[in-house]
Design a protein around this motif. Structure first.
Motif, mmCIF file in Angstrom:
data_model
loop_
_atom_site.group_PDB
_atom_site.id
_atom_site.type_symbol
_atom_site.label_atom_id
_atom_site.label_comp_id
_atom_site.label_asym_id
_atom_site.label_seq_id
_atom_site.Cartn_x
_atom_site.Cartn_y
_atom_site.Cartn_z
ATOM 1 N N LYS A 230 0.824 -1.207 0.000
ATOM 2 C CA LYS A 230 0.000 0.000 0.000
ATOM 3 C C LYS A 230 0.864 1.266 0.000
ATOM 4 C CE LYS A 230 -4.227 -1.865 2.061
ATOM 5 N NZ LYS A 230 -5.243 -1.685 3.115
ATOM 6 N N ARG A 231 1.762 1.320 -0.983
ATOM 7 C CA ARG A 231 2.633 2.485 -1.073
ATOM 8 C C ARG A 231 3.194 2.601 -2.487
ATOM 9 N NH1 ARG A 231 7.883 0.148 2.369
ATOM 10 N NH2 ARG A 231 8.425 -1.508 0.874
ATOM 11 N N ILE A 232 3.731 3.759 -2.785
ATOM 12 C CA ILE A 232 4.505 3.979 -3.997
ATOM 13 C C ILE A 232 5.946 4.204 -3.578
ATOM 14 C CG2 ILE A 232 4.942 5.592 -5.892
ATOM 15 C CD1 ILE A 232 1.939 6.099 -6.033
ATOM 16 N N GLN A 233 6.875 3.500 -4.224
ATOM 17 C CA GLN A 233 8.289 3.701 -3.941
ATOM 18 C C GLN A 233 8.958 4.383 -5.131
ATOM 19 O OE1 GLN A 233 10.489 1.044 -1.278
ATOM 20 N NE2 GLN A 233 9.119 -0.580 -1.984
ATOM 21 N N TRP A 246 5.659 6.883 -0.741
ATOM 22 C CA TRP A 246 4.382 7.499 -0.388
ATOM 23 C C TRP A 246 3.450 6.416 0.149
ATOM 24 C CZ3 TRP A 246 2.832 10.936 -5.219
ATOM 25 C CH2 TRP A 246 3.655 12.074 -5.252
ATOM 26 N N SER A 247 2.862 6.664 1.278
ATOM 27 C CA SER A 247 1.889 5.709 1.825
ATOM 28 C C SER A 247 0.643 6.389 2.376
ATOM 29 C CB SER A 247 2.538 4.861 2.931
ATOM 30 O OG SER A 247 3.024 5.705 3.978
ATOM 31 N N GLY A 248 0.709 7.706 2.620
ATOM 32 C CA GLY A 248 -0.381 8.387 3.303
ATOM 33 C C GLY A 248 -1.706 8.393 2.562
ATOM 34 N N CYS A 249 -1.679 8.197 1.233
ATOM 35 C CA CYS A 249 -2.922 8.241 0.444
ATOM 36 C C CYS A 249 -3.544 6.865 0.220
ATOM 37 C CB CYS A 249 -2.649 8.888 -0.916
ATOM 38 S SG CYS A 249 -2.063 10.587 -0.814
ATOM 39 N N PHE A 250 -2.942 5.821 0.793
ATOM 40 C CA PHE A 250 -3.346 4.471 0.404
ATOM 41 C C PHE A 250 -3.790 3.597 1.573
ATOM 42 C CE2 PHE A 250 0.126 5.887 -2.496
ATOM 43 C CZ PHE A 250 -0.702 6.207 -3.559
ATOM 44 N N ILE A 279 -5.672 11.490 -7.988
ATOM 45 C CA ILE A 279 -4.804 12.424 -8.698
ATOM 46 C C ILE A 279 -3.925 13.099 -7.655
ATOM 47 C CG2 ILE A 279 -4.716 14.387 -10.262
ATOM 48 C CD1 ILE A 279 -7.589 13.586 -11.116
ATOM 49 N N LEU A 280 -2.641 12.781 -7.693
ATOM 50 C CA LEU A 280 -1.699 13.222 -6.671
ATOM 51 C C LEU A 280 -0.761 14.284 -7.230
ATOM 52 C CD1 LEU A 280 -0.740 9.684 -5.294
ATOM 53 C CD2 LEU A 280 -2.718 11.092 -4.705
ATOM 54 N N ALA A 281 -0.382 15.235 -6.387
ATOM 55 C CA ALA A 281 0.560 16.281 -6.798
ATOM 56 C C ALA A 281 1.954 15.678 -6.915
ATOM 57 C CB ALA A 281 0.549 17.417 -5.784
ATOM 58 N N ALA A 282 2.597 15.886 -8.051
ATOM 59 C CA ALA A 282 3.940 15.362 -8.271
ATOM 60 C C ALA A 282 4.972 16.334 -7.711
ATOM 61 C CB ALA A 282 4.184 15.138 -9.756
ATOM 62 N N PRO A 283 5.913 15.852 -6.903
ATOM 63 C CA PRO A 283 6.906 16.765 -6.337
ATOM 64 C C PRO A 283 7.954 17.161 -7.368
ATOM 65 C CG PRO A 283 7.416 14.515 -5.718
ATOM 66 C CD PRO A 283 6.113 14.466 -6.473
ATOM 67 N N PRO A 284 8.453 18.383 -7.285
ATOM 68 C CA PRO A 284 9.546 18.783 -8.178
ATOM 69 C C PRO A 284 10.846 18.120 -7.749
ATOM 70 C CG PRO A 284 9.086 20.502 -6.591
ATOM 71 C CD PRO A 284 8.035 19.446 -6.382
ATOM 72 N N VAL A 285 11.941 18.535 -8.331
ATOM 73 C CA VAL A 285 13.238 17.988 -7.949
ATOM 74 C C VAL A 285 13.487 18.278 -6.475
ATOM 75 C CG1 VAL A 285 15.716 18.123 -8.355
ATOM 76 C CG2 VAL A 285 14.134 18.267 -10.274
ATOM 77 N N GLY A 286 13.968 17.259 -5.768
ATOM 78 C CA GLY A 286 14.225 17.431 -4.346
ATOM 79 C C GLY A 286 13.547 16.344 -3.542
ATOM 80 N N SER A 287 13.124 16.668 -2.331
ATOM 81 C CA SER A 287 12.549 15.698 -1.417
ATOM 82 C C SER A 287 11.263 15.095 -1.975
ATOM 83 C CB SER A 287 12.259 16.361 -0.071
ATOM 84 O OG SER A 287 11.583 15.473 0.791
ATOM 85 N N ILE A 288 11.117 13.786 -1.798
ATOM 86 C CA ILE A 288 9.904 13.091 -2.235
ATOM 87 C C ILE A 288 8.737 13.423 -1.307
ATOM 88 C CG2 ILE A 288 8.853 10.841 -2.646
ATOM 89 C CD1 ILE A 288 10.973 11.664 -4.696
ATOM 90 N N GLY A 289 9.010 13.509 0.003
ATOM 91 C CA GLY A 289 7.948 13.800 0.962
ATOM 92 C C GLY A 289 6.895 12.697 0.979
ATOM 93 N N ASP A 290 5.651 13.068 1.247
ATOM 94 C CA ASP A 290 4.535 12.127 1.179
ATOM 95 C C ASP A 290 3.505 12.675 0.207
ATOM 96 O OD1 ASP A 290 3.058 9.864 1.593
ATOM 97 O OD2 ASP A 290 2.739 10.175 3.744
ATOM 98 N N CYS A 291 2.561 11.829 -0.154
ATOM 99 C CA CYS A 291 1.623 12.164 -1.212
ATOM 100 C C CYS A 291 0.595 13.198 -0.752
ATOM 101 C CB CYS A 291 0.909 10.908 -1.709
ATOM 102 S SG CYS A 291 0.156 9.928 -0.402
#
Length: 333
Positions: A230-233, A246-250, A279-291
């Motif tokens: 239940k995450r995106i790596q 990312w796991s917070g949206c799943f 529909i999730l916001a895609a992060p720019p270059v840098g930290s992946i953070g969470d969704c």
């Protein structure tokens, strides 16, 4: 309200209803904040023109944005395994040779040619392979040993490979597999040599439980739908280094499919068990953070969206739905 109780029952009743209305508004804004957002996509009810050509379970869809074509992979007995439509929805042709059970599909374009890559999870003589076809269905390349499930010790021996993404350079990313013994992400060169391989079965960093879909963004990052966890790596496409997850949206359902919008601002994620496109916001270059979920498209019950693809020229999203046994097209507003 207490003053109203003492002096004016009518005023008390009026203020009570005002209070209840205010509370309902607050509750709606808190629990359903997306209700006020502008809709991002609408269903194209005229696509396809002849839906009766869907005669099996539609597992995957791929868009040839350069030539305006849409390829659909379906399963079933005595049904064509690959259907080809125009982007307007007209059925063009189909083919069936050497495809057993299509799972993932991707169209690769160069300046001079195009081809269709299919992951085959069948257990018969054609299964456990990744195959390249011409647009008319001529088999051009087979990766893996047809009919033989492999182990993670051998890079080009697959066990139910789930999805594939091919860059313009010809470099290939494969997630393997859809419930088999392998749980890995593999990058190959344009001449099919291993560049790097990562992943084992598990829930730790860089491990997978059913890696189900893969895509690459414009900033050199590989995104994998780690369905069972239940995450995106996210990984560096050059080195294979783990960058984040990312796991917070799943919490409700794991991600089944990942594809970027044409401007790379958003990631479209299919969630099969709750019949939703996130529909999730895609992060720019840098930290992946969470969704961060900016919008969602709620599909009908039992639709079961499995894999999606995006027209990188016009922005339309195509959804392969195994429950509804159809592909639907959503156009941006």
């Amino acid at each position: 309200l207490s003053a109203a109780v003492s002096f004016d029952p009518t005023l008390m009743e009026f203020e009570y209803y005002i209070f209840i209305l205010y509370f309902q508004v607050l509750k709606a804004e808190y629990f359903f904040p997306w209700r006020g957002e502008q809709q991002m996509y609408k269903l194209d009810i005229g696509w396809p023109k002849t839906p009766e050509h869907f005669t099996g379970q539609t597992f995957c869809v791929a868009v040839d944005s350069l030539h305006g074509l849409v390829y659909v992979g379906q399963r079933g007995e005595n049904v064509p395994k690959v259907l080809v439509f125009s982007e307007e929805g007209y059925f063009l042709h189909s083919w069936n040779d050497t495809v057993e059970m299509p799972h993932g599909i991707f169209v690769w374009n160069t300046a001079t040619e195009s081809s269709v890559w299919i992951t085959d999870v069948g257990t018969g003589k054609y299964g456990h392979t990744v195959k390249q076809y011409s647009p008319s269905g001529k088999l051009m390349q087979v990766l893996g040993t047809p009919g033989n499930a492999g182990s993670s010790l051998i890079p080009l021996q697959f066990d139910q490979p789930a999805d594939i993404f091919v860059e313009e350079t010809g470099e290939i990313y494969v997630v393997d597999g859809d419930g088999g013994m392998n749980n890995r992400l593999l990058k190959l060169s344009d001449d099919y040599k291993e560049i790097w391989l990562t992943g084992t079965n598990g829930s730790g960093i860089g491990q997978f439980k059913i890696p189900h879909s893969v895509t690459v963004d414009a900033f050199g990052r590989v995104w994998v739908a780690d369905r069972g966890n239940k995450r995106i790596q996210v990984f560096d496409k050059v080195t294979g280094e783990w960058l984040g997850s990312w796991s917070g949206c799943f919490s409700e359902d794991g991600p089944y499919s990942v594809r970027f919008t044409a401007d790379y601002k958003y990631l479209i994620v299919a969630q099969l068990n709750i019949n939703r496109l996130a529909i999730l916001a895609a992060p720019p270059v840098g930290s992946i953070g969470d969704c961060v979920m900016v919008h969602s498209v709620q599909l009908a019950d039992e639709t079961k969206p499995h894999l999606v693809d995006v027209d990188m020229r016009h922005g339309a999203v195509y959804v392969a739905e195994i429950g509804a046994q159809q592909v639907q097209k959503y156009v941006p507003l």
